[in-house]
Structures are given as C-alpha cells and as structure tokens.
Design a protein around this motif. Structure first.
Motif, PDB file in Angstrom:
ATOM      1  N   VAL A  57       0.840  -1.204   0.000  1.00 36.87           N
ATOM      2  CA  VAL A  57       0.000   0.000   0.000  1.00 36.87           C
ATOM      3  C   VAL A  57       0.873   1.250   0.000  1.00 36.87           C
ATOM      4  CG1 VAL A  57      -1.819  -1.201   1.285  1.00 36.87           C
ATOM      5  CG2 VAL A  57      -0.166   0.193   2.522  1.00 36.87           C
ATOM      6  N   PHE A  58       0.261   2.342  -0.417  1.00 35.03           N
ATOM      7  CA  PHE A  58       0.866   3.662  -0.320  1.00 35.03           C
ATOM      8  C   PHE A  58      -0.220   4.614   0.137  1.00 35.03           C
ATOM      9  CE2 PHE A  58       1.340   7.865  -2.246  1.00 35.03           C
ATOM     10  CZ  PHE A  58       2.549   8.256  -1.700  1.00 35.03           C
ATOM     11  N   GLY A  59       0.114   5.511   1.079  1.00 36.13           N
ATOM     12  CA  GLY A  59      -0.913   6.420   1.548  1.00 36.13           C
ATOM     13  C   GLY A  59      -0.358   7.637   2.249  1.00 36.13           C
ATOM     14  N   MET A  60      -1.275   8.462   2.675  1.00 38.60           N
ATOM     15  CA  MET A  60      -0.936   9.642   3.468  1.00 38.60           C
ATOM     16  C   MET A  60      -2.003   9.842   4.524  1.00 38.60           C
ATOM     17  SD  MET A  60      -1.762  12.638   0.684  1.00 38.60           S
ATOM     18  CE  MET A  60      -0.978  11.761  -0.666  1.00 38.60           C
ATOM     19  N   GLN A  61      -1.585  10.314   5.682  1.00 38.87           N
ATOM     20  CA  GLN A  61      -2.524  10.562   6.768  1.00 38.87           C
ATOM     21  C   GLN A  61      -2.076  11.782   7.544  1.00 38.87           C
ATOM     22  OE1 GLN A  61      -2.392   7.042   9.204  1.00 38.87           O
ATOM     23  NE2 GLN A  61      -0.256   7.325   9.792  1.00 38.87           N
ATOM     24  N   GLY A  62      -3.021  12.413   8.199  1.00 36.43           N
ATOM     25  CA  GLY A  62      -2.671  13.611   8.960  1.00 36.43           C
ATOM     26  C   GLY A  62      -3.759  13.988   9.932  1.00 36.43           C
ATOM     27  N   GLN A  63      -3.442  14.966  10.750  1.00 36.79           N
ATOM     28  CA  GLN A  63      -4.407  15.452  11.718  1.00 36.79           C
ATOM     29  C   GLN A  63      -4.106  16.899  12.069  1.00 36.79           C
ATOM     30  OE1 GLN A  63      -3.761  12.774  15.057  1.00 36.79           O
ATOM     31  NE2 GLN A  63      -2.498  14.285  16.089  1.00 36.79           N
ATOM     32  N   GLU A  64      -5.136  17.582  12.555  1.00 41.58           N
ATOM     33  CA  GLU A  64      -5.012  18.978  12.990  1.00 41.58           C
ATOM     34  C   GLU A  64      -5.690  19.129  14.340  1.00 41.58           C
ATOM     35  OE1 GLU A  64      -6.256  23.527  11.627  1.00 41.58           O
ATOM     36  OE2 GLU A  64      -7.072  21.784  10.581  1.00 41.58           O
ATOM     37  N   ASP A  65      -5.025  19.768  15.262  1.00 39.26           N
ATOM     38  CA  ASP A  65      -5.584  20.032  16.582  1.00 39.26           C
ATOM     39  C   ASP A  65      -6.530  21.217  16.478  1.00 39.26           C
ATOM     40  OD1 ASP A  65      -6.197  20.471  19.226  1.00 39.26           O
ATOM     41  OD2 ASP A  65      -4.127  20.241  19.926  1.00 39.26           O
ATOM     42  N   LEU A  66      -7.814  20.986  16.747  1.00 37.20           N
ATOM     43  CA  LEU A  66      -8.826  22.030  16.639  1.00 37.20           C
ATOM     44  C   LEU A  66      -9.075  22.745  17.957  1.00 37.20           C
ATOM     45  CD1 LEU A  66     -11.426  20.101  14.429  1.00 37.20           C
ATOM     46  CD2 LEU A  66      -9.633  21.694  13.683  1.00 37.20           C
ATOM     47  N   GLY A  67      -8.418  22.285  19.016  1.00 38.40           N
ATOM     48  CA  GLY A  67      -8.630  22.890  20.324  1.00 38.40           C
ATOM     49  C   GLY A  67      -9.777  22.235  21.065  1.00 38.40           C
ATOM     50  N   GLY A  68      -9.802  22.415  22.363  1.00 39.55           N
ATOM     51  CA  GLY A  68     -10.876  21.857  23.169  1.00 39.55           C
ATOM     52  C   GLY A  68     -10.875  20.340  23.181  1.00 39.55           C
ATOM     53  N   GLU A  77      -5.489   6.005   1.202  1.00 40.90           N
ATOM     54  CA  GLU A  77      -4.641   4.820   1.062  1.00 40.90           C
ATOM     55  C   GLU A  77      -4.985   4.055  -0.204  1.00 40.90           C
ATOM     56  OE1 GLU A  77      -3.350   2.271   4.542  1.00 40.90           O
ATOM     57  OE2 GLU A  77      -4.746   0.891   3.541  1.00 40.90           O
ATOM     58  N   SER A  78      -3.956   3.711  -0.948  1.00 44.15           N
ATOM     59  CA  SER A  78      -4.117   2.984  -2.202  1.00 44.15           C
ATOM     60  C   SER A  78      -3.417   1.644  -2.119  1.00 44.15           C
ATOM     61  CB  SER A  78      -3.530   3.798  -3.368  1.00 44.15           C
ATOM     62  OG  SER A  78      -3.643   3.085  -4.588  1.00 44.15           O
ATOM     63  N   GLY A  79      -4.053   0.600  -2.636  1.00 40.52           N
ATOM     64  CA  GLY A  79      -3.406  -0.690  -2.774  1.00 40.52           C
ATOM     65  C   GLY A  79      -2.654  -0.744  -4.094  1.00 40.52           C
ATOM     66  N   ILE A  80      -1.429  -1.236  -4.060  1.00 39.46           N
ATOM     67  CA  ILE A  80      -0.608  -1.265  -5.272  1.00 39.46           C
ATOM     68  C   ILE A  80      -0.027  -2.660  -5.468  1.00 39.46           C
ATOM     69  CG2 ILE A  80       0.011   1.182  -5.210  1.00 39.46           C
ATOM     70  CD1 ILE A  80       2.633   0.408  -3.881  1.00 39.46           C
ATOM     71  N   ASN A  91     -10.461  -1.553  -4.051  1.00 40.43           N
ATOM     72  CA  ASN A  91     -11.640  -1.647  -4.909  1.00 40.43           C
ATOM     73  C   ASN A  91     -11.369  -1.110  -6.314  1.00 40.43           C
ATOM     74  OD1 ASN A  91     -11.634   1.118  -4.702  1.00 40.43           O
ATOM     75  ND2 ASN A  91     -13.470   1.254  -3.438  1.00 40.43           N
ATOM     76  N   GLU A  92     -10.070  -1.111  -6.699  1.00 37.49           N
ATOM     77  CA  GLU A  92      -9.608  -0.747  -8.039  1.00 37.49           C
ATOM     78  C   GLU A  92      -9.683   0.751  -8.318  1.00 37.49           C
ATOM     79  OE1 GLU A  92     -11.634  -3.177 -10.875  1.00 37.49           O
ATOM     80  OE2 GLU A  92     -10.713  -5.030 -10.163  1.00 37.49           O
ATOM     81  N   ASN A  93      -9.847   1.550  -7.280  1.00 38.96           N
ATOM     82  CA  ASN A  93      -9.775   2.997  -7.423  1.00 38.96           C
ATOM     83  C   ASN A  93      -8.457   3.509  -6.853  1.00 38.96           C
ATOM     84  OD1 ASN A  93     -12.360   3.437  -8.612  1.00 38.96           O
ATOM     85  ND2 ASN A  93     -13.286   3.066  -6.607  1.00 38.96           N
ATOM     86  N   LEU A  94      -8.130   4.778  -7.133  1.00 42.80           N
ATOM     87  CA  LEU A  94      -6.842   5.328  -6.731  1.00 42.80           C
ATOM     88  C   LEU A  94      -6.617   5.196  -5.232  1.00 42.80           C
ATOM     89  CD1 LEU A  94      -4.220   6.815  -7.262  1.00 42.80           C
ATOM     90  CD2 LEU A  94      -5.494   8.984  -7.159  1.00 42.80           C
ATOM     91  N   PHE A  95      -7.587   5.628  -4.447  1.00 44.16           N
ATOM     92  CA  PHE A  95      -7.518   5.454  -2.997  1.00 44.16           C
ATOM     93  C   PHE A  95      -8.645   4.523  -2.578  1.00 44.16           C
ATOM     94  CE2 PHE A  95      -5.434   9.661  -3.535  1.00 44.16           C
ATOM     95  CZ  PHE A  95      -4.179   9.285  -3.059  1.00 44.16           C
ATOM     96  N   GLY A  96      -8.611   3.320  -3.134  1.00 45.28           N
ATOM     97  CA  GLY A  96      -9.707   2.370  -2.962  1.00 45.28           C
ATOM     98  C   GLY A  96      -9.691   1.591  -1.667  1.00 45.28           C
TER      99      GLY A  96
END
Length: 354
Positions: A57-68, A77-80, A91-96
């Motif tokens: 697989v290849f992917g990217m993930q992230g997060q942002e602190d919104l406070g409180g 995430e893509s399967g390769i 499911n045969e899509n780019l980020f399937g």
C-alpha cells in the motif's frame, strides 16, 4: 517534476501529514493450481507476486488540533501491485482502500468516507496470523465475499474505551438514485479488553442490497456476517480463537463458484520467540451448514525475522484440503482459489515499510 514532488513533501511535514507505505514482494509455490476453464488441477505453480504476506500500500494521513480536545483527521490509502505497478488489494480505485475524514474527541470518533467495517476489523483482531495474505482469515473471507472490506459512502462512529469496552457502528448509504435500499449496509462491533484478555463480537448486514449495478462484485454483493472471537496474551504468546458465519449468494467468477453459507472455526497463536523473530500459526475449518459434503480445512505457519524496524524477511508454509464444492486457496493474490483434495504451498519474501 522532481521539484514539484519535493516541495509538497516539505509542506506536508510542516502540516503534520505523514506519507507511509508497505512494500511486499514474495515468491509463491503451490503443488496444485486451479484451471478455471475446467475446475481441475492444472499442475504446480511458482510465481513472483506482490503482497505474499502483507498488502502493498501507499498512503498519506494527517491530523489537525482544533482545540478543546478535538482533532480533525484524514487518511488516503491505495493498494498497489509491485508485480506490475497497478492497483491491487483495493476496490480498483486510486484510494480504494481508505479515503476518509474524521472528527476525534474524548467522546469518540466520527468518520466519513471509504473505510473498513467494524466487522472486518473484528476479524483482524481475532486472527492469529493478523490476516496475512497467505493462509489466514482473509483467504477464507476472499472465497465468500469482500463485502465490508472497502466501504464507499460510509459513516461510522467509534466510542472511547469505557471500563474496557469499545463500541463501533457503521452505516453505508448505497448512493443509487431512486433506490434507497440498494447497496445499504450496517455493521457494528463490541470489544472488551482487560489485562491480556480480549473478547469481541461483530455483525455485518447488507442483505437488503438489490441493485445489479451495485452488487456486481465481491465488494458489494448482498451479504450477512456474524463473528465472535477471544484472545489471551501470555507474556510473548497470544492465543486466539473465533467462530464466524458468512451468508451470501453463490457467485461464479472465472468459472469458479464461491460464496453461499459457511461456518468457520479458527484457533491459533502468535509467539515472539525473540524480539526480532515472530512465529504464528492458525487452522481454519469451514463447513456448509446445509450440506456436510462441502467442507474445507486450511492450516498455515509463518515466521517473520525483523532485520530492522522497517525491513523484515518472512517464510510461510500451508496446507488446504477441499471437499465437495469448496475451492479455498492458500494465497489472496497468487492462489485465491484451489482444487478438490489437498494443496500444499509455501512463500518467501521481504517487506519494507516507510
């Protein structure tokens, strides 16, 4: 082109976005293989395949602190396939595999987009071989359905852990104009953890799906699943067992009939003999509750040696024995379907993670 690729990478690092991946390349051998035209044994096979143990697989993930105490999260995430560079294990899509955004807080997490169902995550937790692509719960699952694996149009909620209990629920909107029921899906799970003990149960129901455009593959066919599992960790050994029932229509793909009604019993263990050496094994017994002539047994043993935190070598051996209409295979990518009688196989490979 190089400058275009490098500049966003620097920006992502500042924005708390992580690029990640798993690359698995292996060699697979089986003493029998399926001829889809005749349903008979076409002889031995030896092949170089992608994802002989883990999905590449290849992917990217992230997060942002919104406070409180609240955070916004996302994952793509893509399967390769390392064999040909195309899509695989998705499911045969780019980020399937995964494509979702969520809001997380101390009250739980609400997630929307392409995601795994609570049912498939419960199967993973109960699998002594962590759903290895060779000889595991995923090879059994692949011969019944792939519904519940990569769910489009999905909304889910996962609770925080309270007194050892974690609950999760997912609802899938079918997305077919004029037919509210088409592709609709429900899934839920409940997990209890205390010390080394883990007990879970999960359901998946998309039996109301009725639109041919939606139900054209193993990813979206009408399906019902029920599972209950238990695990207990003794120091470096984790023993796991589960019972699962799959109900779905029989489907013919490339001349091979799969699906139907199946009861699956599993037991196995995962043992870290050394900090760098993992050994795991499991057996899966499958029976058709309506026809005792249809039954199958899969056994597999795997070892992984960690050369570093990111690179490992693995070796696996397995046996599958099919009777009646059962056509279970040993490997999700290289030998998903098998033949009647006993098939033996092995795989060797390397995994690199980043």
């Amino acid at each position: 082109m190089v400058g275009t690729l490098l500049f966003p990478a620097a920006a992502w690092a500042q924005g708390s976005v992580t690029l990640y991946g798993t690359l698995d390349m292996g060699f697979l051998y089986t003493n029998k293989s399926l001829d889809v035209a005749t349903g008979q044994n076409s002889g031995k096979q030896a092949e170089l395949i992608s994802s002989a143990m883990e999905p590449s697989v290849f992917g990217m993930q992230g997060q942002e602190d919104l406070g409180g105490g609240m955070k916004a999260k996302f994952k793509l995430e893509s399967g390769i396939s390392l064999a040909n560079g195309g899509f695989d294990n998705s499911n045969e899509n780019l980020f399937g595999r995964q494509a979702w955004v969520s809001l997380w807080s101390n009250y739980g997490e609400v997630k929307a987009g392409v995601q795994y169902s609570p049912f498939i995550l419960a199967l993973f937790d109960s699998d002594p071989r962590s759903m290895a692509q060779f000889g595991s719960a995923i090879t059994v699952y692949a011969n019944n359905t792939f519904s519940g694996t990569f769910n489009s149009n999905a909304i889910s909620y996962t609770s925080p852990k309270i007194a050892g209990l974690t609950a999760s629920a997912m609802y899938v909107l079918g997305g077919v104009a004029g037919d509210f029921h088409a592709g609709r899906q429900y899934s839920a799970s409940l997990k209890y953890e205390y010390g080394g003990l883990m007990v879970n149960a999960a359901v998946d129901d998309e039996s109301n799906s009725n639109d041919a455009a939606v139900n054209g593959s193993f990813f979206t066919q009408p399906f019902e699943g029920r599972t209950v599992g238990v695990a207990y960790r003794f120091a470096t050994v984790n023993v796991k067992a589960s019972f699962t029932n799959y109900k779905g229509p029989q489907m013919v793909v490339d001349g091979v009939t799969s699906g139907g009604d199946s009861n699956v019993w599993n037991i196995g263990f995962d043992y870290f003999a050394l900090p760098e050496l993992d050994i795991n094994s499991g057996v899966w017994i499958v029976r058709d509750p309506h026809d005792s002539n249809n039954h199958s047994m899969t056994w597999a043993l795997g070892t992984t040696y960690f050369l570093s935190k990111t690179t490992s070598l693995y070796a696996q051996i397995g046996v599958v024995n099919n009777h009646g209409a059962d056509v279970y295979g040993l490997d999700r990518d290289g030998a998903q379907e098998g033949v009647k009688g006993t098939t033996m196989g092995a795989s060797l490979g390397i995994v690199h993670k980043f």
